[in-house]
Design an enzyme around this catalytic site. Structure first.
Site, short mmCIF file in Angstrom:
data_model
loop_
_atom_site.label_atom_id
_atom_site.label_comp_id
_atom_site.label_asym_id
_atom_site.label_seq_id
_atom_site.Cartn_x
_atom_site.Cartn_y
_atom_site.Cartn_z
N GLN A 156 0.84 -1.19 0.00
CA GLN A 156 0.00 0.00 0.00
C GLN A 156 0.88 1.24 0.00
OE1 GLN A 156 -3.11 0.18 2.92
NE2 GLN A 156 -3.96 2.01 2.00
N PHE A 157 1.11 1.78 -1.19
CA PHE A 157 1.97 2.96 -1.32
C PHE A 157 1.37 4.18 -0.62
CE2 PHE A 157 -0.88 3.84 -4.81
CZ PHE A 157 -0.92 5.23 -4.89
N THR A 158 0.06 4.19 -0.42
CA THR A 158 -0.58 5.36 0.18
C THR A 158 -0.18 5.57 1.64
OG1 THR A 158 -2.57 4.14 0.77
CG2 THR A 158 -2.55 5.21 -1.39
#
Length: 145
Positions: free
Chosen positions: A78-80
């Protein structure tokens, strides 16, 4: 690396496949759902450290770890997690590593967990995923290294 770790009583990841929704990762019963974010200066050693921490962190019932009771983990990239919304109304993703850097490091976390003896299910890197889980507690911890 940054991980949001949730104690769960089951979790799954669904992506849109050629023939409709497809479950790509699932754990049943007590375990951990782990969202993993990668930044630019992360390394294989940091991935190994995170894997060791996830395997041994005492977040399950009766202060047990996954290693104590062979509980499964669902690991999802999850890059967020490296989003920054301090200014304006749109988050920036400057601190998130690009996919060609992040994917092998998330894979390294998974590989290291499996080498430690963990049962690990995963999401699909870069895909639009629908994550379902039953948060047990709720009990959620942020781990950074």
């Amino acid at each position: 690396m940054r991980a949001v770790v949730q104690r769960v009583d089951g979790a799954s990841v669904v992506v849109e496949g050629e023939n409709g929704p497809e479950t790509v990762g699932e754990i049943n019963g007590e375990g951990l759902c782990v969202l993993v974010g990668v930044t630019h200066d992360d390394t294989e050693e940091k991935a190994a450290q995170l894997a060791r921490k996830l395997w041994s962190v005492r977040m399950l019932a009766d202060e047990k770890s996954c290693s104590d009771i062979d509980a499964p983990l669902l690991v999802i990239s999850q890059f967020t997690l490296y989003g920054d919304a301090r200014k304006g109304r749109r988050p920036t993703w400057n601190a998130a590593a690009p996919g060609d850097v992040a994917e092998p490091l998330v894979d390294e976390v998974v590989a290291r967990l499996r080498a430690l003896g963990a049962t690990v299910a995963t999401g699909r890197f870069g895909a639009q995923m629908r994550v379902s889980l039953t948060n047990d507690g709720p009990f959620t911890v942020l781990i950074e290294n």
